[in-house]
Write a protein that holds these residues in place. Structure first.
Motif, PDB file in Angstrom:
ATOM      1  N   LYS A 187       0.877  -1.242   0.068  1.00  0.00           N
ATOM      2  CA  LYS A 187       0.127  -0.053   0.034  1.00  0.00           C
ATOM      3  C   LYS A 187       0.905   1.200   0.176  1.00  0.00           C
ATOM      4  O   LYS A 187       0.565   2.294  -0.720  1.00  0.00           O
ATOM      5  CB  LYS A 187      -1.011  -0.105   1.311  1.00  0.00           C
ATOM      6  N   MET A 188       1.988   1.154   0.852  1.00  0.00           N
ATOM      7  CA  MET A 188       2.832   2.599   0.781  1.00  0.00           C
ATOM      8  C   MET A 188       3.444   2.698  -0.448  1.00  0.00           C
ATOM      9  O   MET A 188       3.494   4.024  -0.827  1.00  0.00           O
ATOM     10  CB  MET A 188       3.750   2.242   2.047  1.00  0.00           C
ATOM     11  N   GLY A 189       4.111   1.762  -0.983  1.00  0.00           N
ATOM     12  CA  GLY A 189       4.693   1.978  -2.422  1.00  0.00           C
ATOM     13  C   GLY A 189       3.726   2.300  -3.650  1.00  0.00           C
ATOM     14  O   GLY A 189       3.971   3.296  -4.303  1.00  0.00           O
ATOM     15  N   THR A 198      -0.846   9.481   9.586  1.00  0.00           N
ATOM     16  CA  THR A 198      -1.726   9.829   8.750  1.00  0.00           C
ATOM     17  C   THR A 198      -2.233   8.648   7.756  1.00  0.00           C
ATOM     18  O   THR A 198      -1.447   7.588   7.867  1.00  0.00           O
ATOM     19  CB  THR A 198      -1.579  11.174   7.949  1.00  0.00           C
ATOM     20  N   SER A 199      -2.996   8.763   7.009  1.00  0.00           N
ATOM     21  CA  SER A 199      -3.486   7.642   5.884  1.00  0.00           C
ATOM     22  C   SER A 199      -1.945   7.558   5.033  1.00  0.00           C
ATOM     23  O   SER A 199      -1.345   8.632   4.794  1.00  0.00           O
ATOM     24  CB  SER A 199      -4.532   7.964   5.120  1.00  0.00           C
ATOM     25  N   ASN A 238      -3.854   0.836   6.847  1.00  0.00           N
ATOM     26  CA  ASN A 238      -4.044   2.078   6.139  1.00  0.00           C
ATOM     27  C   ASN A 238      -3.540   3.221   6.602  1.00  0.00           C
ATOM     28  O   ASN A 238      -3.269   4.339   5.628  1.00  0.00           O
ATOM     29  CB  ASN A 238      -5.482   2.334   5.966  1.00  0.00           C
ATOM     30  N   ASP A 239      -2.818   3.184   7.764  1.00  0.00           N
ATOM     31  CA  ASP A 239      -2.230   4.344   8.210  1.00  0.00           C
ATOM     32  C   ASP A 239      -0.695   4.081   8.228  1.00  0.00           C
ATOM     33  O   ASP A 239      -0.344   2.983   8.388  1.00  0.00           O
ATOM     34  CB  ASP A 239      -2.732   4.861   9.544  1.00  0.00           C
ATOM     35  N   ASN A 240       0.106   5.137   8.431  1.00  0.00           N
ATOM     36  CA  ASN A 240       1.548   5.011   8.989  1.00  0.00           C
ATOM     37  C   ASN A 240       1.901   6.261   9.492  1.00  0.00           C
ATOM     38  O   ASN A 240       1.697   7.297   9.452  1.00  0.00           O
ATOM     39  CB  ASN A 240       2.313   4.604   7.426  1.00  0.00           C
ATOM     40  N   GLN A 241       3.226   6.001  10.197  1.00  0.00           N
ATOM     41  CA  GLN A 241       3.932   7.131  10.711  1.00  0.00           C
ATOM     42  C   GLN A 241       5.356   6.909  10.215  1.00  0.00           C
ATOM     43  O   GLN A 241       6.028   5.793  10.744  1.00  0.00           O
ATOM     44  CB  GLN A 241       3.425   7.414  12.192  1.00  0.00           C
ATOM     45  N   VAL A 242       6.163   8.012   9.955  1.00  0.00           N
ATOM     46  CA  VAL A 242       7.630   7.771   9.436  1.00  0.00           C
ATOM     47  C   VAL A 242       8.416   8.866  10.024  1.00  0.00           C
ATOM     48  O   VAL A 242       8.023   9.925  10.291  1.00  0.00           O
ATOM     49  CB  VAL A 242       7.699   7.400   8.064  1.00  0.00           C
TER      50      VAL A 242
END
Length: 411
Positions: free
Chosen positions: A215-217, A380-381, A362-366
Protein backbone atom coordinates in the motif's frame (compact mmCIF):
# COMPACT_ATOMS: atom_id res chain seq x y z
CA UNK A 1 7.67 20.53 -22.76
CA UNK A 2 8.71 17.58 -20.56
CA UNK A 3 6.20 18.85 -17.99
CA UNK A 4 3.42 17.39 -20.15
CA UNK A 5 4.61 13.83 -19.47
CA UNK A 6 1.71 11.69 -18.23
CA UNK A 7 -0.70 14.63 -18.29
CA UNK A 8 -4.29 14.04 -19.42
CA UNK A 9 -5.10 16.68 -22.03
CA UNK A 10 -8.58 16.91 -23.48
CA UNK A 11 -8.46 18.78 -26.78
CA UNK A 12 -11.76 20.25 -27.95
CA UNK A 13 -12.10 21.23 -31.59
CA UNK A 14 -14.91 23.48 -32.85
CA UNK A 15 -15.91 24.54 -36.35
CA UNK A 16 -13.42 26.83 -38.07
CA UNK A 17 -10.71 26.74 -40.69
CA UNK A 18 -8.08 26.82 -37.92
CA UNK A 19 -9.12 23.26 -37.07
CA UNK A 20 -6.40 22.07 -39.45
CA UNK A 21 -3.83 23.32 -36.91
CA UNK A 22 -5.32 21.02 -34.28
CA UNK A 23 -3.72 18.04 -35.99
CA UNK A 24 -0.23 19.49 -35.46
CA UNK A 25 -1.16 20.48 -31.90
CA UNK A 26 -2.20 16.90 -31.16
CA UNK A 27 1.08 15.60 -32.56
CA UNK A 28 3.13 18.02 -30.45
CA UNK A 29 1.26 17.14 -27.25
CA UNK A 30 1.73 13.42 -27.85
CA UNK A 31 5.42 13.93 -28.62
CA UNK A 32 5.78 15.76 -25.29
CA UNK A 33 4.41 12.72 -23.47
CA UNK A 34 0.80 13.80 -22.90
CA UNK A 35 -2.17 11.47 -23.21
CA UNK A 36 -4.53 13.28 -25.56
CA UNK A 37 -8.25 12.66 -26.04
CA UNK A 38 -10.08 14.64 -28.71
CA UNK A 39 -13.68 15.90 -28.63
CA UNK A 40 -15.10 17.45 -31.80
CA UNK A 41 -18.27 19.42 -32.37
CA UNK A 42 -20.36 18.48 -35.43
CA UNK A 43 -19.15 21.64 -37.19
CA UNK A 44 -15.51 20.70 -36.58
CA UNK A 45 -15.92 17.48 -38.58
CA UNK A 46 -16.68 19.63 -41.64
CA UNK A 47 -13.12 21.01 -41.54
CA UNK A 48 -11.03 18.00 -40.43
CA UNK A 49 -11.94 14.34 -40.17
CA UNK A 50 -12.15 12.45 -36.87
CA UNK A 51 -10.02 9.73 -38.44
CA UNK A 52 -7.09 12.16 -38.72
CA UNK A 53 -7.29 13.06 -35.03
CA UNK A 54 -7.74 9.43 -34.06
CA UNK A 55 -4.57 8.45 -35.91
CA UNK A 56 -2.57 11.25 -34.27
CA UNK A 57 -3.94 10.87 -30.72
CA UNK A 58 -4.06 7.07 -30.68
CA UNK A 59 -7.63 7.15 -29.30
CA UNK A 60 -11.10 7.21 -30.84
CA UNK A 61 -12.45 10.72 -31.24
CA UNK A 62 -15.48 11.59 -29.09
CA UNK A 63 -18.44 13.07 -30.92
CA UNK A 64 -21.65 12.16 -29.11
CA UNK A 65 -23.07 13.50 -25.85
CA UNK A 66 -24.59 10.17 -24.86
CA UNK A 67 -22.13 7.56 -26.06
CA UNK A 68 -23.57 4.01 -26.04
CA UNK A 69 -20.03 2.57 -25.92
CA UNK A 70 -19.03 4.60 -22.85
CA UNK A 71 -19.48 3.37 -19.31
CA UNK A 72 -23.20 3.79 -18.49
CA UNK A 73 -23.44 5.87 -21.68
CA UNK A 74 -22.25 8.97 -19.81
CA UNK A 75 -19.20 9.82 -21.87
CA UNK A 76 -19.17 13.48 -20.84
CA UNK A 77 -18.83 12.59 -17.16
CA UNK A 78 -16.04 10.10 -17.79
CA UNK A 79 -14.08 12.60 -19.88
CA UNK A 80 -14.71 15.44 -17.43
CA UNK A 81 -13.20 13.37 -14.61
CA UNK A 82 -10.32 12.10 -16.76
CA UNK A 83 -8.90 15.45 -17.88
CA UNK A 84 -6.08 17.34 -16.16
CA UNK A 85 -6.62 20.28 -18.52
CA UNK A 86 -9.14 21.06 -21.24
CA UNK A 87 -7.99 23.11 -24.23
CA UNK A 88 -10.49 24.24 -26.86
CA UNK A 89 -8.51 24.99 -30.00
CA UNK A 90 -9.93 26.46 -32.10
CA UNK A 91 -12.69 28.02 -30.01
CA UNK A 92 -15.25 29.54 -32.37
CA UNK A 93 -17.41 32.57 -31.63
CA UNK A 94 -20.41 30.24 -31.45
CA UNK A 95 -18.80 27.96 -28.87
CA UNK A 96 -17.59 30.91 -26.78
CA UNK A 97 -21.13 32.33 -26.76
CA UNK A 98 -22.70 29.01 -25.73
CA UNK A 99 -20.04 28.41 -23.07
CA UNK A 100 -20.53 31.92 -21.62
CA UNK A 101 -24.27 31.31 -21.48
CA UNK A 102 -23.76 28.07 -19.56
CA UNK A 103 -25.28 25.92 -22.27
CA UNK A 104 -24.65 22.20 -22.56
CA UNK A 105 -26.22 21.26 -25.87
CA UNK A 106 -23.37 19.12 -27.23
CA UNK A 107 -20.64 16.89 -25.81
CA UNK A 108 -17.92 19.54 -25.65
CA UNK A 109 -19.97 22.25 -23.93
CA UNK A 110 -21.45 19.70 -21.50
CA UNK A 111 -18.14 18.29 -20.34
CA UNK A 112 -16.83 21.85 -19.83
CA UNK A 113 -19.71 22.32 -17.39
CA UNK A 114 -19.10 18.96 -15.71
CA UNK A 115 -15.34 19.13 -15.26
CA UNK A 116 -13.28 20.39 -12.34
CA UNK A 117 -10.21 20.70 -14.56
CA UNK A 118 -9.07 24.16 -15.70
CA UNK A 119 -10.40 25.12 -19.13
CA UNK A 120 -8.36 27.09 -21.69
CA UNK A 121 -9.69 28.64 -24.88
CA UNK A 122 -7.76 29.47 -28.06
CA UNK A 123 -10.17 31.71 -30.01
CA UNK A 124 -10.17 31.63 -33.81
CA UNK A 125 -12.60 33.60 -35.98
CA UNK A 126 -12.92 36.43 -38.45
CA UNK A 127 -11.50 39.71 -37.16
CA UNK A 128 -14.91 41.41 -37.27
CA UNK A 129 -16.48 38.60 -35.24
CA UNK A 130 -13.70 38.90 -32.66
CA UNK A 131 -14.18 42.66 -32.36
CA UNK A 132 -17.97 42.38 -32.06
CA UNK A 133 -19.18 43.70 -28.66
CA UNK A 134 -21.13 40.50 -27.96
CA UNK A 135 -18.04 38.34 -28.48
CA UNK A 136 -15.94 40.66 -26.34
CA UNK A 137 -18.59 40.56 -23.59
CA UNK A 138 -18.63 36.74 -23.70
CA UNK A 139 -14.85 36.57 -23.53
CA UNK A 140 -14.75 39.03 -20.62
CA UNK A 141 -17.36 36.99 -18.75
CA UNK A 142 -15.39 33.77 -19.18
CA UNK A 143 -12.14 35.49 -18.22
CA UNK A 144 -13.77 36.74 -15.01
CA UNK A 145 -14.79 33.15 -14.24
CA UNK A 146 -11.19 31.97 -14.43
CA UNK A 147 -11.29 30.54 -17.95
CA UNK A 148 -7.93 31.15 -19.59
CA UNK A 149 -8.07 32.94 -22.94
CA UNK A 150 -5.00 32.27 -25.08
CA UNK A 151 -4.94 34.61 -28.05
CA UNK A 152 -6.02 35.33 -30.61
CA UNK A 153 -3.11 36.42 -32.75
CA UNK A 154 -3.33 39.10 -35.43
CA UNK A 155 -2.49 38.75 -39.10
CA UNK A 156 -3.82 37.70 -42.47
CA UNK A 157 -6.88 35.45 -42.27
CA UNK A 158 -8.21 32.73 -44.57
CA UNK A 159 -11.09 34.98 -45.64
CA UNK A 160 -8.63 37.62 -46.83
CA UNK A 161 -9.14 40.03 -43.93
CA UNK A 162 -6.27 41.18 -41.73
CA UNK A 163 -6.57 41.70 -37.99
CA UNK A 164 -7.00 39.88 -34.66
CA UNK A 165 -8.66 36.47 -34.79
CA UNK A 166 -5.99 33.97 -35.85
CA UNK A 167 -5.55 30.97 -33.56
CA UNK A 168 -2.18 30.88 -31.83
CA UNK A 169 0.31 28.53 -33.41
CA UNK A 170 0.38 24.91 -32.11
CA UNK A 171 3.90 25.32 -30.66
CA UNK A 172 2.76 28.34 -28.63
CA UNK A 173 -0.31 26.51 -27.32
CA UNK A 174 1.72 23.43 -26.40
CA UNK A 175 4.22 25.56 -24.49
CA UNK A 176 1.43 27.33 -22.62
CA UNK A 177 -0.08 23.99 -21.65
CA UNK A 178 3.30 22.76 -20.41
CA UNK A 179 3.64 25.89 -18.30
CA UNK A 180 0.35 25.00 -16.60
CA UNK A 181 2.20 22.15 -14.86
CA UNK A 182 5.34 24.10 -14.02
CA UNK A 183 4.53 24.11 -10.30
CA UNK A 184 4.54 20.31 -10.02
CA UNK A 185 7.32 19.13 -7.73
CA UNK A 186 8.60 16.31 -9.95
CA UNK A 187 7.75 17.61 -13.42
CA UNK A 188 9.73 15.69 -16.01
CA UNK A 189 11.56 13.57 -13.42
CA UNK A 190 11.93 9.80 -13.72
CA UNK A 191 11.07 7.89 -10.54
CA UNK A 192 11.53 4.17 -9.85
CA UNK A 193 9.59 2.68 -6.92
CA UNK A 194 9.73 -0.87 -5.60
CA UNK A 195 6.69 -2.06 -3.67
CA UNK A 196 5.17 -5.07 -1.95
CA UNK A 197 6.84 -8.30 -0.84
CA UNK A 198 9.03 -10.71 -2.75
CA UNK A 199 8.36 -14.45 -2.84
CA UNK A 200 11.25 -16.92 -2.73
CA UNK A 201 10.00 -20.36 -3.85
CA UNK A 202 10.73 -23.54 -1.90
CA UNK A 203 8.91 -25.77 -4.36
CA UNK A 204 6.15 -25.29 -6.97
CA UNK A 205 3.53 -24.48 -4.27
CA UNK A 206 5.39 -22.98 -1.29
CA UNK A 207 7.46 -19.85 -0.80
CA UNK A 208 9.11 -17.60 1.78
CA UNK A 209 7.56 -14.12 2.00
CA UNK A 210 6.34 -11.46 4.44
CA UNK A 211 3.27 -9.41 5.35
CA UNK A 212 3.92 -6.36 3.14
CA UNK A 213 0.71 -5.20 1.43
CA UNK A 214 2.38 -2.82 -1.02
CA UNK A 215 0.00 0.00 0.00
CA UNK A 216 2.77 2.48 0.84
CA UNK A 217 4.68 1.89 -2.39
CA UNK A 218 1.54 2.13 -4.52
CA UNK A 219 0.49 5.32 -2.73
CA UNK A 220 3.95 6.78 -3.41
CA UNK A 221 3.63 5.85 -7.09
CA UNK A 222 0.29 7.67 -7.35
CA UNK A 223 1.67 10.71 -5.53
CA UNK A 224 4.72 10.81 -7.83
CA UNK A 225 2.50 10.67 -10.92
CA UNK A 226 0.37 13.47 -9.51
CA UNK A 227 3.58 15.46 -9.00
CA UNK A 228 4.41 15.17 -12.71
CA UNK A 229 6.92 12.31 -12.68
CA UNK A 230 7.35 9.42 -15.08
CA UNK A 231 6.97 6.46 -12.74
CA UNK A 232 8.17 2.89 -13.05
CA UNK A 233 6.51 0.77 -10.35
CA UNK A 234 8.34 -2.50 -9.70
CA UNK A 235 5.89 -4.57 -7.72
CA UNK A 236 5.96 -7.86 -5.93
CA UNK A 237 2.72 -9.88 -5.60
CA UNK A 238 -0.01 -7.67 -4.11
CA UNK A 239 -3.80 -7.39 -4.27
CA UNK A 240 -3.86 -3.76 -5.42
CA UNK A 241 -4.89 -2.00 -8.60
CA UNK A 242 -1.89 -0.14 -10.03
CA UNK A 243 -2.20 3.64 -10.35
CA UNK A 244 -2.94 5.03 -13.78
CA UNK A 245 -0.05 6.40 -15.84
CA UNK A 246 2.66 4.21 -14.30
CA UNK A 247 4.86 1.67 -16.01
CA UNK A 248 4.08 -1.46 -13.99
CA UNK A 249 6.70 -4.23 -13.82
CA UNK A 250 5.46 -7.26 -11.91
CA UNK A 251 8.04 -9.52 -10.29
CA UNK A 252 8.13 -12.39 -7.81
CA UNK A 253 11.65 -12.85 -6.47
CA UNK A 254 14.34 -10.51 -5.18
CA UNK A 255 16.58 -11.33 -8.13
CA UNK A 256 13.79 -10.40 -10.56
CA UNK A 257 13.21 -7.16 -8.65
CA UNK A 258 16.90 -6.30 -8.84
CA UNK A 259 16.99 -6.89 -12.60
CA UNK A 260 13.94 -4.68 -13.10
CA UNK A 261 15.45 -1.98 -10.87
CA UNK A 262 18.69 -1.86 -12.84
CA UNK A 263 16.92 -1.86 -16.22
CA UNK A 264 16.93 1.76 -17.40
CA UNK A 265 18.42 3.03 -14.13
CA UNK A 266 20.63 5.51 -16.00
CA UNK A 267 17.48 7.52 -16.80
CA UNK A 268 16.23 7.47 -13.19
CA UNK A 269 16.36 10.62 -11.03
CA UNK A 270 14.80 9.24 -7.84
CA UNK A 271 14.80 5.62 -6.64
CA UNK A 272 12.50 4.69 -3.74
CA UNK A 273 12.95 1.21 -2.31
CA UNK A 274 9.61 0.68 -0.56
CA UNK A 275 9.47 -3.07 -1.14
CA UNK A 276 9.91 -5.57 1.69
CA UNK A 277 12.52 -7.75 0.02
CA UNK A 278 13.20 -11.22 1.45
CA UNK A 279 16.72 -11.24 2.93
CA UNK A 280 17.30 -14.91 2.06
CA UNK A 281 16.17 -17.46 -0.50
CA UNK A 282 16.47 -21.27 -0.60
CA UNK A 283 19.75 -22.62 -1.94
CA UNK A 284 17.77 -25.01 -4.14
CA UNK A 285 14.14 -25.09 -5.32
CA UNK A 286 12.53 -28.52 -5.23
CA UNK A 287 11.26 -29.63 -8.63
CA UNK A 288 8.12 -31.13 -7.09
CA UNK A 289 6.06 -30.42 -3.99
CA UNK A 290 7.99 -31.30 -0.84
CA UNK A 291 6.16 -34.07 1.00
CA UNK A 292 5.78 -34.19 4.74
CA UNK A 293 8.08 -36.86 6.20
CA UNK A 294 8.35 -38.49 9.59
CA UNK A 295 10.98 -36.05 10.84
CA UNK A 296 9.90 -33.62 13.55
CA UNK A 297 12.34 -31.00 12.32
CA UNK A 298 12.89 -29.87 8.73
CA UNK A 299 16.01 -27.89 7.89
CA UNK A 300 16.23 -25.39 5.05
CA UNK A 301 19.48 -24.11 3.60
CA UNK A 302 19.22 -20.43 2.66
CA UNK A 303 21.49 -18.06 0.79
CA UNK A 304 21.50 -14.28 1.07
CA UNK A 305 19.55 -12.36 -1.56
CA UNK A 306 21.12 -9.42 -3.41
CA UNK A 307 20.72 -6.10 -1.62
CA UNK A 308 18.69 -4.13 -4.15
CA UNK A 309 18.85 -0.69 -2.58
CA UNK A 310 22.58 -0.94 -1.85
CA UNK A 311 23.25 -2.12 -5.40
CA UNK A 312 21.35 0.85 -6.81
CA UNK A 313 23.20 3.28 -4.53
CA UNK A 314 26.55 1.77 -5.55
CA UNK A 315 26.06 2.48 -9.26
CA UNK A 316 28.56 5.04 -10.65
CA UNK A 317 25.77 7.36 -11.83
CA UNK A 318 23.23 6.46 -9.19
CA UNK A 319 19.95 8.32 -8.70
CA UNK A 320 18.92 9.97 -5.44
CA UNK A 321 18.35 6.76 -3.51
CA UNK A 322 15.80 6.38 -0.71
CA UNK A 323 15.40 3.29 1.43
CA UNK A 324 12.77 2.18 3.91
CA UNK A 325 13.60 0.79 7.32
CA UNK A 326 10.77 -1.22 8.89
CA UNK A 327 11.85 -1.91 12.46
CA UNK A 328 10.32 -3.20 15.70
CA UNK A 329 12.82 -1.53 18.08
CA UNK A 330 15.64 1.05 18.15
CA UNK A 331 14.12 2.71 15.08
CA UNK A 332 16.52 5.63 14.59
CA UNK A 333 19.61 3.59 15.46
CA UNK A 334 18.90 0.98 12.80
CA UNK A 335 17.73 3.57 10.27
CA UNK A 336 20.92 5.60 10.55
CA UNK A 337 23.00 2.44 10.40
CA UNK A 338 21.21 1.50 7.16
CA UNK A 339 21.74 5.00 5.76
CA UNK A 340 25.51 4.86 6.32
CA UNK A 341 26.11 1.19 5.60
CA UNK A 342 24.29 1.20 2.27
CA UNK A 343 25.36 4.75 1.33
CA UNK A 344 21.80 5.95 0.85
CA UNK A 345 20.71 9.55 0.47
CA UNK A 346 17.72 9.16 2.79
CA UNK A 347 15.98 6.52 4.88
CA UNK A 348 12.27 6.53 5.66
CA UNK A 349 11.91 4.68 8.94
CA UNK A 350 8.76 3.30 10.51
CA UNK A 351 8.02 1.18 13.56
CA UNK A 352 5.95 -1.75 12.29
CA UNK A 353 5.34 -2.99 15.84
CA UNK A 354 3.26 0.08 16.70
CA UNK A 355 -0.51 -0.52 16.65
CA UNK A 356 -2.43 0.77 13.64
CA UNK A 357 0.54 1.49 11.38
CA UNK A 358 2.91 -0.48 9.16
CA UNK A 359 2.20 -3.73 7.32
CA UNK A 360 -1.36 -4.23 6.01
CA UNK A 361 -2.65 -1.07 7.70
CA UNK A 362 -4.13 1.99 5.99
CA UNK A 363 -2.18 4.44 8.18
CA UNK A 364 1.50 5.01 8.79
CA UNK A 365 3.93 7.24 10.66
CA UNK A 366 7.51 7.68 9.52
CA UNK A 367 10.74 9.49 10.31
CA UNK A 368 12.93 10.87 7.54
CA UNK A 369 16.58 10.20 8.37
CA UNK A 370 19.19 12.07 6.34
CA UNK A 371 22.87 12.69 6.95
CA UNK A 372 22.04 15.81 8.98
CA UNK A 373 18.49 15.55 10.36
CA UNK A 374 15.79 13.29 11.72
CA UNK A 375 12.29 14.53 10.90
CA UNK A 376 9.15 12.77 12.10
CA UNK A 377 5.92 13.16 10.15
CA UNK A 378 2.64 12.73 12.05
CA UNK A 379 0.53 9.62 11.66
CA UNK A 380 -1.92 9.84 8.78
CA UNK A 381 -3.29 7.72 5.96
CA UNK A 382 -0.74 6.18 3.63
CA UNK A 383 -2.28 8.11 0.74
CA UNK A 384 -1.83 11.50 2.42
CA UNK A 385 1.56 10.52 3.82
CA UNK A 386 2.71 9.57 0.34
CA UNK A 387 1.94 13.09 -0.90
CA UNK A 388 3.90 14.60 1.97
CA UNK A 389 6.84 12.28 1.34
CA UNK A 390 6.94 13.09 -2.37
CA UNK A 391 7.02 16.81 -1.56
CA UNK A 392 9.90 16.30 0.87
CA UNK A 393 11.78 14.02 -1.53
CA UNK A 394 11.42 16.58 -4.31
CA UNK A 395 12.99 19.15 -1.99
CA UNK A 396 15.86 16.80 -1.16
CA UNK A 397 16.25 15.95 -4.85
CA UNK A 398 16.68 19.63 -5.60
CA UNK A 399 19.39 19.87 -2.89
CA UNK A 400 17.22 21.68 -0.38
CA UNK A 401 16.31 20.28 3.00
CA UNK A 402 12.55 20.51 3.56
CA UNK A 403 11.49 23.25 5.92
CA UNK A 404 9.77 21.87 9.03
CA UNK A 405 6.38 23.37 9.70
CA UNK A 406 4.26 21.72 12.33
CA UNK A 407 6.21 18.49 12.04
CA UNK A 408 8.51 17.41 14.82
CA UNK A 409 12.17 17.91 13.86
CA UNK A 410 14.91 16.44 16.01
CA UNK A 411 18.65 15.76 15.83
Amino acid sequence: MHRLTNRHILLGITGGIAAYKSAELTRLLKKAGADVRVVMTPAATEFITPLTLQALSGHPVHLQLLDPEAEAGMGHIELARWADRILIAPASADFIARFAAGMGNDLLSTLCLATQAPVCLAPAMNQAMWKDPQTQANVSKLDAQGIKIWGPDAGEQACGDTGPGRMLEPTDLAERLAAEFEHLALSGRSVFITAGPTREPLDPVRFISNHSSGKMGYALAQAAVDAGARVKLISGPVNLEPPERVELVQVETAEQMLAASLDGLAECDLFIGAAAVADYRPVAIAEHKIKKGHEEIMELRLVKNPDIIATVAAQPQHPFTVGFAAETRDLLHYARDKLLRKQLDLVIANDVSAPGIGFNSNDNQVTLVSATTDQTLPQTSKRLLARQLIEHLADYLNHAEPTPSDEKATG
